[in-house]
Enzyme design. Structure first.
Site, PDB file in Angstrom:
ATOM      1  CB  SER A  99      39.601 116.648 -40.139  1.00 39.39           C
ATOM      2  OG  SER A  99      39.515 117.299 -38.895  1.00 39.39           O
TER       3      SER A  99
ATOM      4  CE1 TYR B 207      37.037 112.216 -37.917  1.00 38.30           C
ATOM      5  CE2 TYR B 207      38.468 113.934 -37.048  1.00 38.30           C
ATOM      6  CZ  TYR B 207      37.450 113.547 -37.895  1.00 38.30           C
ATOM      7  OH  TYR B 207      36.851 114.479 -38.716  1.00 38.30           O
TER       8      TYR B 207
ATOM      9  CE  LYS C 265      38.139 112.661 -41.311  1.00 35.80           C
ATOM     10  NZ  LYS C 265      37.358 112.664 -42.557  1.00 35.80           N
TER      11      LYS C 265
HETATM   12  N1  LIG Z   1      31.770 118.347 -38.303  1.00 36.91           N
HETATM   13  C1  LIG Z   1      33.033 118.638 -38.101  1.00 36.91           C
HETATM   14  O1  LIG Z   1      33.368 119.314 -37.125  1.00 36.91           O
HETATM   15  C2  LIG Z   1      34.092 118.163 -39.057  1.00 36.91           C
HETATM   16  C3  LIG Z   1      35.364 118.734 -38.979  1.00 36.91           C
HETATM   17  C4  LIG Z   1      36.352 118.290 -39.839  1.00 36.91           C
HETATM   18  C5  LIG Z   1      36.084 117.292 -40.756  1.00 36.91           C
HETATM   19  N2  LIG Z   1      34.841 116.734 -40.810  1.00 36.91           N
HETATM   20  C6  LIG Z   1      34.616 115.649 -41.764  1.00 36.91           C
HETATM   21  O2  LIG Z   1      33.559 115.989 -42.631  1.00 36.91           O
HETATM   22  C7  LIG Z   1      32.889 114.805 -43.053  1.00 36.91           C
HETATM   23  C8  LIG Z   1      31.399 114.955 -42.827  1.00 36.91           C
HETATM   24  O3  LIG Z   1      31.171 115.190 -41.463  1.00 36.91           O
HETATM   25  P1  LIG Z   1      29.785 115.703 -40.874  1.00 36.91           P
HETATM   26  O4  LIG Z   1      30.117 116.587 -39.740  1.00 36.91           O
HETATM   27  O5  LIG Z   1      28.923 116.199 -41.957  1.00 36.91           O
HETATM   28  O6  LIG Z   1      29.237 114.307 -40.271  1.00 36.91           O
HETATM   29  P2  LIG Z   1      27.718 113.827 -40.066  1.00 36.91           P
HETATM   30  O7  LIG Z   1      27.791 112.794 -39.004  1.00 36.91           O
HETATM   31  O8  LIG Z   1      26.817 114.991 -39.893  1.00 36.91           O
HETATM   32  O9  LIG Z   1      27.377 113.132 -41.459  1.00 36.91           O
HETATM   33  C9  LIG Z   1      28.112 112.032 -41.904  1.00 36.91           C
HETATM   34  C10 LIG Z   1      27.251 111.191 -42.832  1.00 36.91           C
HETATM   35  O10 LIG Z   1      28.048 110.069 -43.263  1.00 36.91           O
HETATM   36  C11 LIG Z   1      27.243 108.916 -43.223  1.00 36.91           C
HETATM   37  N3  LIG Z   1      28.038 107.696 -43.048  1.00 36.91           N
HETATM   38  C12 LIG Z   1      28.651 107.264 -41.922  1.00 36.91           C
HETATM   39  N4  LIG Z   1      29.189 106.067 -42.127  1.00 36.91           N
HETATM   40  C13 LIG Z   1      28.910 105.721 -43.404  1.00 36.91           C
HETATM   41  C14 LIG Z   1      29.174 104.574 -44.182  1.00 36.91           C
HETATM   42  N5  LIG Z   1      29.856 103.528 -43.695  1.00 36.91           N
HETATM   43  N6  LIG Z   1      28.745 104.557 -45.467  1.00 36.91           N
HETATM   44  C15 LIG Z   1      28.043 105.586 -45.963  1.00 36.91           C
HETATM   45  N7  LIG Z   1      27.752 106.686 -45.264  1.00 36.91           N
HETATM   46  C16 LIG Z   1      28.172 106.756 -43.998  1.00 36.91           C
HETATM   47  C17 LIG Z   1      26.318 109.134 -42.033  1.00 36.91           C
HETATM   48  O11 LIG Z   1      25.160 108.311 -42.133  1.00 36.91           O
HETATM   49  C18 LIG Z   1      26.016 110.622 -42.145  1.00 36.91           C
HETATM   50  O12 LIG Z   1      24.863 110.862 -42.918  1.00 36.91           O
HETATM   51  C19 LIG Z   1      33.512 113.647 -42.254  1.00 36.91           C
HETATM   52  O13 LIG Z   1      34.476 112.999 -43.033  1.00 36.91           O
HETATM   53  C20 LIG Z   1      34.167 114.368 -41.095  1.00 36.91           C
HETATM   54  O14 LIG Z   1      35.252 113.634 -40.579  1.00 36.91           O
HETATM   55  C21 LIG Z   1      33.839 117.167 -39.991  1.00 36.91           C
END
Ligand SMILES: NC(=O)c1ccc[n+]([C@@H]2O[C@H](COP(=O)([O-])OP(=O)(O)OC[C@H]3O[C@@H](n4cnc5c(N)ncnc54)[C@H](O)[C@@H]3O)[C@@H](O)[C@H]2O)c1
Ligand SMILES: *[C@@H]1O[C@H](CO)[C@@H](O)[C@H](O)[C@H]1NC(C)=O
Ligand SMILES: *[C@@H]1O[C@H](CO)[C@@H](O)[C@H](O)[C@H]1NC(C)=O
Length: 316
Positions: free
Chosen positions: A190, A203, A207
């Site tokens: 991230s 967090y 990251k």
């Molecule tokens: N959305 C943002 O703004 C953003 C920005 C930077 C980085 N990210 C990173 O991108 C990745 C995906 O984020 P997103 O926004 O799609 O999140 P999201 O919450 O939409 O989806 C995350 C998925 O991971 C699953 N999950 C959570 N804990 C789990 C576990 N213990 N085992 C298996 N699955 C599990 C959840 O059930 C969910 O389906 C994450 O690592 C997040 O940190 C997101």
């Protein structure tokens, strides 16, 4: 007698200096060569490699970016293996892929923070689907609280899912990739793994850890391979804010610059993977802005952050 020793000593020193001088010249010429190569690559990027026939394992496919990645890789002809703790969401992703006429989708319920479950599920995948050739560590959580309001359980859970799970999954799949000298490892870090932000301190540290993990592992494999280019590629992604709902209360000044759609994020991730790019931010300018600000006094970064109103608010 002592005279002879002194002369001998001087000869050895001169020889040592000559060797170092040659090594320095070699280093400089390699650096110049690599800079030219990289500039050329910037103008003429590698063609996007085909992913047809690859087996792509993605974690966190029940929602958001992971779901988008699963649909995209399936549409590009890859076999996708979907892991999520949320079985219902994951089933829906697999169903959606099948409705699009692609049968090569496999869903597994797996809590990636549970090492035993990771090992068991990895064995099942190997037996039922085959060798994973592209591994995308995506599952992650982002609770938002002031630092002192994060409970010990919160903090441990963040590290279990966002960091330790990557270690368990890599230890499960890397040996096969090394044996075949073939594969690609992608991690979703991230921009919060590049600069620190308020209200998501654990967090951010998780990251930052993912960035360290990817860099160190890639370097270890390179050195183990005697410095020769390895056929296991590494890609680390630093998204800014993506509209998945993960970030409950994003703060921003320019919505279109600072909040990106899932489609935009997914396209950028797949493109970076297919072009073997080591590190990329989404949008790509963030890494350049960060490099620039890091050369300036800290107060300049604070000024820029205040100007852009960067950050996330605590949840209710
Ligand atoms: N959305 C943002 O703004 C953003 C920005 C930077 C980085 N990210 C990173 O991108 C990745 C995906 O984020 P997103 O926004 O799609 O999140 P999201 O919450 O939409 O989806 C995350 C998925 O991971 C699953 N999950 C959570 N804990 C789990 C576990 N213990 N085992 C298996 N699955 C599990 C959840 O059930 C969910 O389906 C994450 O690592 C997040 O940190 C997101
Ligand atoms: C998900 O799909 C699997 C296999 O088709 C099924 O056994 C399971 O009951 C489904 N779970 C949910 C929550 O829909
Ligand atoms: C920029 O940072 C300096 C030092 O913290 C501060 O004094 C100044 O007010 C800031 N400028 C703006 C425009 O925020």
């Amino acid at each position: 007698m002592t005279m002879k020793i002194v002369i001998l000593f001087e000869k050895i020193m001169i020889k040592t200096y000559a060797v170092i001088l040659i090594d320095v010249l070699l280093l400089l010429s390699s650096i110049i060569c690599n800079i030219i190569k990289e500039i050329y690559k910037l103008c003429m990027p590698d063609a996007e490699k085909s992913v047809t026939g690859e087996v792509v394992l993605i974690t966190g496919t029940g929602h958001g970016i992971g779901k988008g990645l699963a649909l995209k890789y399936a549409s590009l002809g890859a076999t996708v293996v979907c892991w999520d703790i949320n079985e219902q969401g994951n089933n829906e992703t697999v169903e959606e892929i099948k409705q699009n006429g692609v049968s090569r989708a496999h869903g597994y319920r797996c809590d990636v923070s549970n090492r035993e479950e990771v090992i068991e599920t990895a064995k099942k995948v190997k037996k039922e689907v085959g060798d994973v050739t592209i591994l995308i560590n995506n599952a992650g959580i982002m609770p938002t609280y002031h630092f002192m309001d994060h409970t010990p359980e919160h903090i441990k859970r963040i590290f279990d899912i966002n960091v330790l799970a990557h270690h368990w999954i890599l230890q499960a799949f890397l040996p096969n990739m090394i044996q075949n000298n073939y594969g690609h490892i992608v991690s979703i870090s991230s921009m919060a793994g590049i600069f620190g932000l308020p209200n998501i301190v654990p967090y951010c540290s998780s990251k930052f850890a993912v960035r360290g993990l990817m860099e160190a592992l890639c370097e270890e494999l390179r050195v183990q391979n005697g410095g020769k280019p390895l056929n296991i590629k590494f890609t680390t992604i630093y998204p800014y804010m993506v509209e998945t709902g993960l970030c409950k209360k994003p703060l921003y000044r320019f919505q279109s610059l600072q909040l990106i759609s899932i489609k935009e994020a997914v396209d950028a991730i797949v493109k970076a993977q297919r072009r073997n790019i080591r590190e990329v931010s989404i949008p790509s300018y963030w890494l350049y802005i960060n490099s620039l600000l890091r050369c300036l006094p800290r107060s300049c970064a604070e000024n820029a952050s205040d100007f852009l109103k960067i950050g996330v608010d605590v949840a209710d």
